[in-house]
Design an enzyme around this catalytic site. Structure first.
Site, PDB file in Angstrom:
ATOM      1  N   ALA A  80       0.852  -1.196   0.000  1.00  0.00           N
ATOM      2  CA  ALA A  80       0.000   0.000   0.000  1.00  0.00           C
ATOM      3  C   ALA A  80       0.885   1.243   0.000  1.00  0.00           C
ATOM      4  CB  ALA A  80      -0.897  -0.003   1.237  1.00  0.00           C
ATOM      5  N   THR A  81       0.317   2.353  -0.399  1.00  0.00           N
ATOM      6  CA  THR A  81       1.034   3.632  -0.353  1.00  0.00           C
ATOM      7  C   THR A  81       0.133   4.674   0.288  1.00  0.00           C
ATOM      8  OG1 THR A  81       0.195   4.244  -2.534  1.00  0.00           O
ATOM      9  CG2 THR A  81       2.366   3.209  -2.481  1.00  0.00           C
ATOM     10  N   SER A  89      -1.070   8.177  -0.323  1.00  0.00           N
ATOM     11  CA  SER A  89      -1.120   8.965  -1.561  1.00  0.00           C
ATOM     12  C   SER A  89      -0.358  10.277  -1.395  1.00  0.00           C
ATOM     13  CB  SER A  89      -2.572   9.278  -1.925  1.00  0.00           C
ATOM     14  OG  SER A  89      -3.312   8.093  -2.076  1.00  0.00           O
ATOM     15  N   HIS A 133      -4.450  13.999  -1.928  1.00  0.00           N
ATOM     16  CA  HIS A 133      -5.329  14.100  -0.756  1.00  0.00           C
ATOM     17  C   HIS A 133      -6.049  15.452  -0.763  1.00  0.00           C
ATOM     18  CE1 HIS A 133      -2.899  10.876   1.610  1.00  0.00           C
ATOM     19  NE2 HIS A 133      -3.981  10.349   1.104  1.00  0.00           N
ATOM     20  N   ASP A 140     -10.331  -0.780   5.403  1.00  0.00           N
ATOM     21  CA  ASP A 140      -9.235  -1.378   4.634  1.00  0.00           C
ATOM     22  C   ASP A 140      -9.364  -2.893   4.750  1.00  0.00           C
ATOM     23  OD1 ASP A 140      -6.465   0.077   3.464  1.00  0.00           O
ATOM     24  OD2 ASP A 140      -6.394  -2.118   3.695  1.00  0.00           O
ATOM     25  N   HIS A 141      -8.955  -3.588   3.677  1.00  0.00           N
ATOM     26  CA  HIS A 141      -9.139  -5.045   3.727  1.00  0.00           C
ATOM     27  C   HIS A 141      -7.939  -5.755   4.358  1.00  0.00           C
ATOM     28  CE1 HIS A 141      -7.339  -5.842  -0.574  1.00  0.00           C
ATOM     29  NE2 HIS A 141      -6.631  -4.987   0.116  1.00  0.00           N
ATOM     30  N   ASP A 197     -13.963  -5.657   2.808  1.00  0.00           N
ATOM     31  CA  ASP A 197     -13.784  -5.441   1.376  1.00  0.00           C
ATOM     32  C   ASP A 197     -14.571  -4.193   0.988  1.00  0.00           C
ATOM     33  OD1 ASP A 197     -13.731  -5.400  -1.363  1.00  0.00           O
ATOM     34  OD2 ASP A 197     -14.158  -7.536  -1.613  1.00  0.00           O
ATOM     35  N   GLY A 198     -13.835  -3.130   0.707  1.00  0.00           N
ATOM     36  CA  GLY A 198     -14.466  -1.846   0.427  1.00  0.00           C
ATOM     37  C   GLY A 198     -15.297  -1.830  -0.848  1.00  0.00           C
ATOM     38  N   THR A 238      -8.563  -4.452  -4.730  1.00  0.00           N
ATOM     39  CA  THR A 238      -8.418  -5.863  -5.107  1.00  0.00           C
ATOM     40  C   THR A 238      -9.055  -6.784  -4.075  1.00  0.00           C
ATOM     41  OG1 THR A 238      -6.383  -6.013  -3.837  1.00  0.00           O
ATOM     42  CG2 THR A 238      -6.165  -5.445  -6.180  1.00  0.00           C
TER      43      THR A 238
HETATM   44  N1  SAH Z   1      -5.897   6.557   1.435  1.00  0.00           N
HETATM   45  C1  SAH Z   1      -4.757   5.714   1.715  1.00  0.00           C
HETATM   46  C2  SAH Z   1      -4.385   4.964   0.470  1.00  0.00           C
HETATM   47  C3  SAH Z   1      -3.742   3.670   0.760  1.00  0.00           C
HETATM   48  S1  SAH Z   1      -3.314   2.754  -0.726  1.00  0.00           S
HETATM   49  C4  SAH Z   1      -3.609   6.584   2.186  1.00  0.00           C
HETATM   50  O1  SAH Z   1      -3.401   7.635   1.588  1.00  0.00           O
HETATM   51  O2  SAH Z   1      -2.876   6.203   3.118  1.00  0.00           O
HETATM   52  C5  SAH Z   1      -4.820   1.921  -1.065  1.00  0.00           C
HETATM   53  C6  SAH Z   1      -5.377   1.104   0.053  1.00  0.00           C
HETATM   54  O3  SAH Z   1      -6.492   0.385  -0.437  1.00  0.00           O
HETATM   55  C7  SAH Z   1      -4.412   0.066   0.629  1.00  0.00           C
HETATM   56  O4  SAH Z   1      -4.282   0.318   1.990  1.00  0.00           O
HETATM   57  C8  SAH Z   1      -5.111  -1.266   0.356  1.00  0.00           C
HETATM   58  O5  SAH Z   1      -4.906  -2.223   1.401  1.00  0.00           O
HETATM   59  C9  SAH Z   1      -6.556  -0.836   0.246  1.00  0.00           C
HETATM   60  N2  SAH Z   1      -7.407  -1.734  -0.514  1.00  0.00           N
HETATM   61  C10 SAH Z   1      -7.164  -2.326  -1.703  1.00  0.00           C
HETATM   62  N3  SAH Z   1      -8.199  -3.089  -2.076  1.00  0.00           N
HETATM   63  C11 SAH Z   1      -9.148  -2.971  -1.096  1.00  0.00           C
HETATM   64  C12 SAH Z   1     -10.468  -3.522  -0.910  1.00  0.00           C
HETATM   65  N4  SAH Z   1     -11.018  -4.361  -1.794  1.00  0.00           N
HETATM   66  N5  SAH Z   1     -11.142  -3.158   0.194  1.00  0.00           N
HETATM   67  C13 SAH Z   1     -10.599  -2.320   1.124  1.00  0.00           C
HETATM   68  N6  SAH Z   1      -9.363  -1.782   1.007  1.00  0.00           N
HETATM   69  C14 SAH Z   1      -8.651  -2.096  -0.101  1.00  0.00           C
END
Ligand code: SAH
Length: 252
Positions: free
Chosen positions: A57-58, A60, A65, A119-120, A153-154, A241
């Site tokens: 993960a990153t 952003s 933001h 977050d998943h 799962d978002g 994902t």
């Molecule tokens: N807004 C965060 C972005 C993190 S990167 C920030 O700026 O810190 C994207 C995030 O989406 C990751 O943490 C990843 O774990 C999450 N993610 C990916 N697929 C997901 C899903 N199906 N459901 C929930 N979270 C998910």
């Protein structure tokens, strides 16, 4: 230019985001000043660039933001003359928890206001909670119960318990969706706004390096339920994902 907004301190970063019109609203500026990005980005927190936070993960880039918050602001902080004293905000793909904290600063301590980070990856929900607990304001948000991080799962929106408490005025998606998932639209209030990066359609929807191209969209639900989609600009987000298999995403 967005990528020129780096600073040596949080205040300098925010000043530069304002100077480059990434932040135009005083309430957004105040929220960004109130949240030290160093609590959320492990390295070079004041660079205007995304940073790895582990688990593939990153966090952003600050300008992304800022743009997201500016687009969602009218729904996160309702006008005083509206009957919506208690905004509800959903942050899908909460990752580091930084943006969730920014939303919490914006909704303030209005009674009934809620910010749910989803977050998943459970380790990221734990990280987001630890990050938020580094500051007095973050600890207050957590203790008040206004802010929570839930593992789910978002693509299915907020889990049943959080969704049962009401629809959301603003939904932010922090990873690129393969489609406009129906649950997200269903959980949006009318009126409400969804800010979502989505993969482009079509066989030729590719970046020069062969990755599927993406655009960020706002999807508005009007008071009468009418849906309006607006494409904003091209982006490069990590994908929304399936959750990784246990152990697979422990390291970056
Ligand atoms: N807004 C965060 C972005 C993190 S990167 C920030 O700026 O810190 C994207 C995030 O989406 C990751 O943490 C990843 O774990 C999450 N993610 C990916 N697929 C997901 C899903 N199906 N459901 C929930 N979270 C998910």
């Amino acid at each position: 230019m967005a990528w020129r907004s780096s600073g040596a301190t949080n205040a300098e970063l925010v000043d530069n985001l304002c100077r480059h019109d990434m932040i135009t609203d005083a309430r957004v500026r105040a929220a960004f000043l109130a949240v030290d990005r160093a609590h959320y980005a492990p390295r070079a927190p004041y660079q205007d660039a995304p940073q790895g936070i582990g688990h593939r993960a990153t966090i952003s880039a600050p300008h992304m933001h800022a743009i997201a918050v500016e687009h969602l602001l009218p729904f996160v902080v309702p006008d005083p003359d509206q009957q919506r004293a208690a905004p509800r905000v959903l942050d899908i793909g909460a990752g580091s928890g930084y943006l969730t904290h920014i939303f919490a600063e914006l909704v303030g301590d209005r009674s009934g206001a809620t910010v749910v980070g989803v977050d998943h990856i459970d380790a990221l929900c734990a990280l987001a909670t630890r990050n938020m607990a580094k500051s007095t304001s973050g600890r207050a948000h957590l203790a008040s119960g206004r802010v929570s991080f839930v593992v789910a799962d978002g693509r299915l929106g907020a889990p049943a318990a959080e969704a049962a408490a009401g629809h959301f005025d603003a939904i932010h998606v922090g990873a690129s969706a393969a489609a406009l998932h129906p649950a997200l639209l269903a959980q949006l209030r009318a009126p409400g706004r969804l800010f979502i990066p989505m993969d482009d359609d079509g066989a030729d929807a590719q970046d020069p390096d062969g990755r599927r191209s993406q655009n960020v969209w706002t999807v508005d639900k009007a008071a009468d339920g009418t849906i309006t989609r607006k494409r904003l600009f091209g982006v490069r987000y990590v994908p929304l994902t399936d959750a990784p298999a246990v152990g697979e995403a422990d390291n970056d």
